[in-house]
Design a protein around this motif. Structure first.
Motif, short mmCIF file in Angstrom:
data_model
loop_
_atom_site.label_atom_id
_atom_site.label_comp_id
_atom_site.label_asym_id
_atom_site.label_seq_id
_atom_site.Cartn_x
_atom_site.Cartn_y
_atom_site.Cartn_z
N LEU A 48 0.82 -1.22 0.00
CA LEU A 48 0.00 0.00 0.00
C LEU A 48 0.84 1.26 0.00
O LEU A 48 0.42 2.30 -0.52
N ARG A 49 2.04 1.19 0.57
CA ARG A 49 2.89 2.39 0.69
C ARG A 49 3.75 2.64 -0.53
O ARG A 49 4.29 3.74 -0.68
N GLN A 50 3.92 1.66 -1.41
CA GLN A 50 4.81 1.83 -2.55
C GLN A 50 4.12 2.60 -3.68
O GLN A 50 2.93 2.42 -3.93
N PRO A 51 4.90 3.47 -4.38
CA PRO A 51 4.30 4.20 -5.51
C PRO A 51 4.08 3.25 -6.69
O PRO A 51 4.80 2.28 -6.88
N VAL A 52 3.11 3.58 -7.53
CA VAL A 52 2.78 2.76 -8.70
C VAL A 52 3.77 3.10 -9.82
O VAL A 52 4.03 4.26 -10.12
N VAL A 53 4.34 2.05 -10.44
CA VAL A 53 5.30 2.20 -11.53
C VAL A 53 4.73 1.54 -12.77
O VAL A 53 4.26 0.39 -12.72
N PHE A 54 4.80 2.29 -13.92
CA PHE A 54 4.30 1.79 -15.21
C PHE A 54 5.48 1.55 -16.14
O PHE A 54 6.57 2.11 -15.97
N SER A 143 12.54 -0.25 -23.36
CA SER A 143 11.47 0.01 -22.41
C SER A 143 11.88 1.13 -21.46
O SER A 143 13.07 1.43 -21.29
N PHE A 144 10.84 1.73 -20.83
CA PHE A 144 11.07 2.80 -19.85
C PHE A 144 10.04 2.66 -18.74
O PHE A 144 8.86 2.40 -19.00
N LYS A 145 10.50 2.82 -17.48
CA LYS A 145 9.63 2.75 -16.32
C LYS A 145 9.46 4.15 -15.73
O LYS A 145 10.44 4.87 -15.51
N GLY A 146 8.19 4.48 -15.45
CA GLY A 146 7.89 5.77 -14.86
C GLY A 146 6.58 5.74 -14.13
O GLY A 146 5.89 4.71 -14.04
N THR A 147 6.20 6.93 -13.61
CA THR A 147 4.98 7.01 -12.81
C THR A 147 3.74 7.33 -13.63
O THR A 147 2.62 7.26 -13.10
N ASP A 148 3.89 7.70 -14.90
CA ASP A 148 2.74 8.03 -15.76
C ASP A 148 2.75 7.11 -16.97
O ASP A 148 3.77 7.04 -17.68
N PRO A 149 1.70 6.37 -17.27
CA PRO A 149 1.71 5.41 -18.39
C PRO A 149 1.86 6.08 -19.75
O PRO A 149 2.53 5.55 -20.64
N ASP A 150 1.24 7.25 -19.95
CA ASP A 150 1.34 7.94 -21.25
C ASP A 150 2.73 8.52 -21.45
O ASP A 150 3.30 8.47 -22.55
N GLN A 433 1.07 -1.37 -15.50
CA GLN A 433 1.64 -1.37 -14.16
C GLN A 433 2.54 -2.60 -13.96
O GLN A 433 2.15 -3.72 -14.27
N VAL A 434 3.74 -2.40 -13.41
CA VAL A 434 4.68 -3.49 -13.13
C VAL A 434 5.08 -3.53 -11.65
O VAL A 434 5.52 -4.56 -11.15
N GLU A 435 4.93 -2.41 -10.96
CA GLU A 435 5.28 -2.35 -9.54
C GLU A 435 4.26 -1.47 -8.83
O GLU A 435 3.77 -0.49 -9.40
N PRO A 436 3.95 -1.81 -7.56
CA PRO A 436 4.33 -3.04 -6.85
C PRO A 436 3.45 -4.21 -7.27
O PRO A 436 2.31 -4.03 -7.66
N ASN A 437 3.99 -5.43 -7.14
CA ASN A 437 3.29 -6.66 -7.50
C ASN A 437 2.67 -7.26 -6.24
O ASN A 437 3.38 -7.70 -5.33
N PHE A 438 1.34 -7.25 -6.19
CA PHE A 438 0.64 -7.69 -4.99
C PHE A 438 0.97 -9.15 -4.67
O PHE A 438 1.29 -9.49 -3.52
#
Length: 740
Positions: A48-54, A143-150, A433-438
């Protein structure tokens, strides 16, 4: 004293038991479950505390058709033997060379998720990745990982476009770069070659070396060779002169004939002049004289090798004597000798010394000349080395120059023959979304928690010194189990029956506890092979193990078979048997041992139940010296007397570790049974008790595991008529041998 013949040897050490994994899991599973739940809860909180990574991905195809280049090109784009063909492409994509143009051309600073980055280039490089889709393939996943999918999709597409542009510009300028490099290299090596040739020409003019085409020689070396030949000749001549002098002096020292020596020297000189024609010009006297000289030389050699008395020496001397005798006869027949001549031998020796001295002076001159030529030769050797270095430098320069000229001609063909381009197979779309993995978080947290719980369980298991099962007791004490007694559930006391409810063999004969005591009885009767008159001592490591209850119930089961049985309470400090059977007689064992005049029948009291009779000798009054009384001869005499009256005698003795009474009695009985309680008992006490009895030479028949919890060890023991789970109790009772 009678001797037990147990079905198995109780002192045989059993096989080493391994780690009881199943038992450990059953006992400590709650720790794993508890900590696993905590780990899963902590993992969920982390999730729940981890930021979402796309993540957004694009696929590109890189096509290469490139001829062998004469030199390496920039940016790692040239082929490199059998190296990775896409390694340079991956490195270029993930470098500032590609990312910086992508930021400006793709206007990536305006993206919401990247607008606040202080170092945008490094931020993009941290989330950027390039790898093959298939091993040894030509397709790359960027590939690139970030906080916004677009924004992730826009970054990937901008990087792909920047790399394609950079690749086209780099490959277009490649021919010009290679041509300029080769042209500069050609001019540089041409200058170097001419400089080396000029320096070598000046060196040859000033050098003292002799040049014969490509060959270089030194005058000093040839002169040194001639001097060395001349020195060898002089040294050989010196050796010959010295050998003649030594031979003449040795012949004179042995007393040889001067005429024979002179004749020998004349013959030697004549031989030098005329060779083999000397033999025909010698007179008979000269021949005999030469033969005497040769024999004298042979005699000298034989004396050196063998000694005075050797047969070979005597033979040579005899030949010399005969030859001289014959020579004397020949000379007596000839005319008187001519007038005295000059001593040729002395003159000849003097001439040899003069020749030797002249040779030494000649050798000194040659040595001095050789050293001078050697010094000059060393100087010329340095010149030869320098000459060879000049020629090697010129040869290497010519080889490099010719290679550059050849590469310069092929540069244009190499550039025209190859191409290097990219093709986008799948452009990047909106990221996922790739992180965090529930699922991953929950699994990792649960597994880590379970591992911590089991580790803690292992520590608790290692610190726990209590026995866990009858198997554990048997393996630790190296004793067979002759009985397993569960927890005795005491019911209400029957006021009509004064015997204590703990005597379950009377109050509840069909109970599991009663059947356990009958199992011990079966073992004892099998061990004696049907014979009577046996004395068995029951003891325990420490108080509270239930030995008195075990002794009383065992005595009752033996009496129920119709045997004559006597139960003796030898625990004079804490007597229990009298209370269990509600005896009224105050006289007992202590009175018999203290008063020799007392009749044993006055101290024995009989108890009757269900048609059976059990005689009991209680402890009596508590004396101040119970240990001394048990060690007295009176005790041994009493047991021998009682042995003749009873088929079985069961003795309840004090604990082994508390007092020494049991140790004393163990030497007077036929066998000892150790009672060990399962719960709350440390291993060390039981081990010490068993080792103490072994040290005293006691015949330990086995042990009784007391206090088994049916809920934890339900597989042990059985009830009358209804066997327990698995019938495992039969495993712990020794098999009775066939009766005689």
């Amino acid at each position: 004293m009678s001797e037990f013949v147990p079905p198995s040897n109780p002192n045989v050490e059993p096989e080493e038991a391994g780690f009881d994994l199943w038992g450990f899991l059953c006992r400590r599973a709650w720790l794993g479950f508890f900590f696993g739940t905590i780990g899963a809860t902590a993992a969920y909180y982390y999730y729940l505390r981890q930021p979402v990574v796309f993540k957004a991905t694009s696929q590109i195809l890189i096509t290469k058709q490139q001829a062998e280049m004469p030199v390496n090109t920039v940016n790692g784009l040239a082929p490199n033997g059998r190296s990775d063909p896409l390694a340079s492409d991956i490195q270029t994509i993930m470098s500032e060379l590609t990312v910086r143009p992508a930021i400006s051309d793709g206007r990536l600073r305006e993206l919401p998720s990247l607008s606040g980055a202080s170092n945008l280039t490094q931020t993009i490089l941290n989330g950027l990745n390039a790898e093959r889709t298939v091993e040894d393939g030509q397709v790359l996943d960027i590939s690139f990982k970030g906080t916004d999918p677009d924004d992730c999709a826009k970054v990937v597409n901008a990087v792909v476009a920047s790399y394609d542009k950079n690749l086209r510009e780099t490959y277009t300028d490649q021919g010009m770069v290679v041509s300029n490099l080769l042209k500069d290299a050609k001019e540089e090596w041409l200058t170097t070659l001419r400089k080396c040739e000029d320096e070598y020409a000046e060196f040859r003019k000033s050098s003292s070396l002799i040049y014969n085409g490509e060959n270089v020689t030194s005058l000093s070396e040839s002169r040194m060779a001639g001097i060395e030949i001349e020195r060898s000749k002089v040294m050989i001549a010196q050796t010959e002169i010295q050998s003649q002098i030594d031979a003449i002096q040795k012949a004179l020292e042995r007393g040889g004939s001067r005429e024979a020596i002179t004749l020998m020297l004349e013959s030697f000189n004549d031989k030098k002049k005329s060779g083999d024609g000397l033999e025909t010009s010698l007179t008979p006297t000269q021949k005999f004289t030469r033969e005497i000289f040769q024999l004298e030389l042979e005699e000298a050699l034989a004396l050196q090798d063998h000694g005075e008395d050797h047969p070979k020496v005597r033979s040579i001397r005899k030949r010399i004597e005969m030859t001289r005798k014959y020579l004397s006869n020949e000379l007596s027949d000839q005319i008187a000798p001519p007038a005295k001549k000059m001593d040729f031998l002395q003159v000849y020796i003097e001439s040899l010394h003069q020749q030797k001295k002249a040779g030494e002076e000649r050798l000194l001159q040659l040595n001095s000349l050789f050293e001078e030529e050697q010094r000059i030769a060393k100087e010329q050797l340095d010149l030869q080395i320098k000459d060879k270095r000049y020629r090697n430098d010129i040869a290497r320069s010519e080889l490099t120059f010719n290679a550059i000229v050849s590469q310069f001609k092929d540069a244009d063909l190499a550039v025209k023959a190859g191409y290097h381009r990219t093709q986008v197979l799948a452009p990047a779309t909106r990221g996922y979304q790739v992180e965090p993995n529930f699922q991953k978080c929950i699994i990792v947290g649960s597994v880590a928690g379970i591992a911590v719980g089991l580790l803690l369980g292992l520590l608790v298991e290692a610190a726990d010194k209590s026995f866990r099962s009858p198997d554990d007791i048997s393996q630790t004490l190296r004793l067979p189990i002759v009985g397993i007694s569960p927890q005795i559930q005491l019911g209400r006391r029957d006021r009509t029956n004064p015997i204590d409810p703990a005597i379950v063999t009377i109050h509840r004969p069909r109970s599991q506890s009663a059947e356990a005591f009958r199992g011990v009885r079966t073992y004892l009767m099998a061990a004696t092979r049907g014979e009577g008159h046996r004395i068995v001592l029951l003891t325990s490591p420490e108080p509270g193990d239930g030995k008195s209850t075990m002794s009383s119930n065992l005595a009752v089961t033996l009496a129920q078979t119709g045997k004559s049985v006597l139960l003796i309470d030898a625990d004079m400090r804490r007597p229990t048997v009298k209370r269990l059977f509600s005896l009224k007689n105050k006289m007992g064992l202590s009175n018999l041992l203290g008063d020799v005049s007392l009749d044993v029948n006055e101290c024995i009291e009989s108890v009757t139940f269900e048609g059976s009779t059990l005689d009991i000798l209680s402890s009596g009054e508590c004396p101040i010296d119970p240990g001394e009384r048990l060690m007295s001869d009176r005790m041994e005499s009493l047991l021998n007397m009682l042995r003749d009256r009873y088929e079985w005698i069961i003795i309840d003795s004090p604990p082994v570790l508390a007092v020494t009474d049991s140790a004393t009695l163990s030497r007077l009985v036929d066998g000892v049974i150790l009672v060990v309680r399962m719960n709350g008992r440390t291993r060390m006490g039981a081990v010490r008790a068993a080792e103490t009895l072994r040290t005293l030479g006691a015949n330990i028949l086995g042990l009784i595991a007391n206090g088994i919890d049916p809920t934890k060890h339900g597989g042990y023991g059985y009830q009358y008529g209804v066997y327990g789970a698995g019938g495992r109790a039969s495993k712990y009772y020794a098999e009775a041998p066939n009766k005689r």
